[in-house]
Design an enzyme around this catalytic site. Sequence first.
Site, PDB file in Angstrom:
ATOM      1  CB  SER A 262      21.712  80.930 106.002  1.00 21.93           C
ATOM      2  OG  SER A 262      21.782  81.174 104.576  1.00 21.93           O
ATOM      3  CE  LYS A 263      28.797  85.833 107.236  1.00 23.13           C
ATOM      4  NZ  LYS A 263      29.374  85.864 105.980  1.00 23.13           N
ATOM      5  NE  ARG A 264      26.545  79.249 101.574  1.00 17.64           N
ATOM      6  CZ  ARG A 264      26.352  78.181 102.423  1.00 17.64           C
ATOM      7  NH1 ARG A 264      25.054  77.977 102.606  1.00 17.64           N
ATOM      8  NH2 ARG A 264      27.164  77.670 103.179  1.00 17.64           N
ATOM      9  CG  ASP A 267      27.505  87.002 103.194  1.00 17.85           C
ATOM     10  OD1 ASP A 267      27.250  87.796 103.940  1.00 17.85           O
ATOM     11  OD2 ASP A 267      28.246  85.730 103.424  1.00 17.85           O
TER      12      ASP A 267
END
Length: 501
Positions: A262-264, A267
């Site tokens: 995921s993008k998380r 990040d």
Amino acid sequence: MSKPVRVRFAPSPTGPLHIGGVRTALFNYLFAKKHNGVFYLRIEDTDQNRFVPRAEQYIFEALEWLGISPSETVGKNEKFGPYRQSERKHLYKQYADQLINSGWAYYAFDTAEALDLHRKQHEEQGKTFIYNWHNREKLDTSLVMSIEETNRRIEAGEDFVIRFKTPVNEILELKDIVRGDIKFDTNLLDDKVLFKSDGMPTYHLANIVDDHLMETSHVIRGEEWLPSLPLHHLLYKAFGWEAPEFAHLPLILKPIGNGKLSKRDGDKMGFPVFPLEWKTEEGISSGYREKGYFPEAVINFLALLGWNDGTDQELFTLEELADKFDLNRVHKAGAKFDPEKNKWFNHQYLQKQSDEELAKIFTPILTEKAISVENDKLIKIVSSIKERANFVSDFWDLADYFFVEPSTYDEKASKNWKEETPALMKQVIKVLESIEDFTSLNIETILKDWMTVNEIGMGKVMQPLRLSLVGALKGPHLFDIIELIGNEETIKRLKKAITSL
């Protein structure tokens, strides 16, 4: 294969293209190239509530940057156009009506409030509400009313949806190229909405109709669509159409732990999950292009996420991938994403670039720092430091001393600066001042001869000399550094070190 290969990538323009979507596009592209087929792109924008205007252009730009542009798409070879589903809106109602007329679908007039009430009642009894054969004749549907009553309610402007009438008591035995034989019990399936009250088809109907009309031979998509396979198979059967072959690709998994990337994750661990940068009011999500990855490196590492050619080979050109690609060698299990391995791939592709090309990419970084340098000199500098770099953006930290004198000296390395070092460095200055042919090999020969004649240990000169010029005990061949920064600058830095250290 019985018919010409035509495969598609069909993203929804609801935001930036995830790296998992890029891999799906890549596998479709490689499959098409392998079989001399067509790879086309269709924009599936039927969900107007989630539509993001910039997302469509982002998709095209990302695929172009990666070198896997479709041969048919919006505004390009529109043999089966339009290639935006929103522009094909007029097509779908007739197919929904066809399913109604053949008994494969029905009208449902249930309000959102009524369905919420049913769900709550089921929850209170510890059950899950599923709209299917169990209850479809107990709900507000055309299955329990006359044709006249159904028509009256439609003509009165009541909201309705069209639902698929899933067969009862059937075991579907389906084939998937990646997963083999799969069985589905139709009694466990729900009656999906095919046509919404806003006059737009759902993904399921539009997808099947478009794949048929666009003569899609193979549907290669992520495994998250596997639960939709029985419905899609049944829709082909309901229309009397030949179904394409299906292949469901494994998930790309988190680097650490379980679950889909995921993008998380990006990040948190500092790596991109999008091919290109994406800006919103909330902030900027980094992209592989802006992070300095070569598109060939991104293609290479993505291809090996869930597929290999059966050998230990890791570096492939796009042409080699297309030649070797085989859906039968796609893994069933999810592929763990490895950001460090991705950097390794980029390092390999950086080494393949010419020094001239790397110097060209490095120049804007120097321009931002108001540094101007002759191109021939820059090419030599790049050549001397590129082996230590994963990205061109690493060049400055690896080579700053070529352009500016050190402002500080590494504390640990400074222990090499002894009491006798200043006197030695002054002698080195005199030797350097006497050299006319200021090339790396000649400087090395003369300095080493001087050390030998004067019985001076190599370490007593070389380490303090490097420290004076670089500020640390790092960098390429010392005499290459001396040649590139020049006689005058070398002596200037030595004098500064003598007073500073």
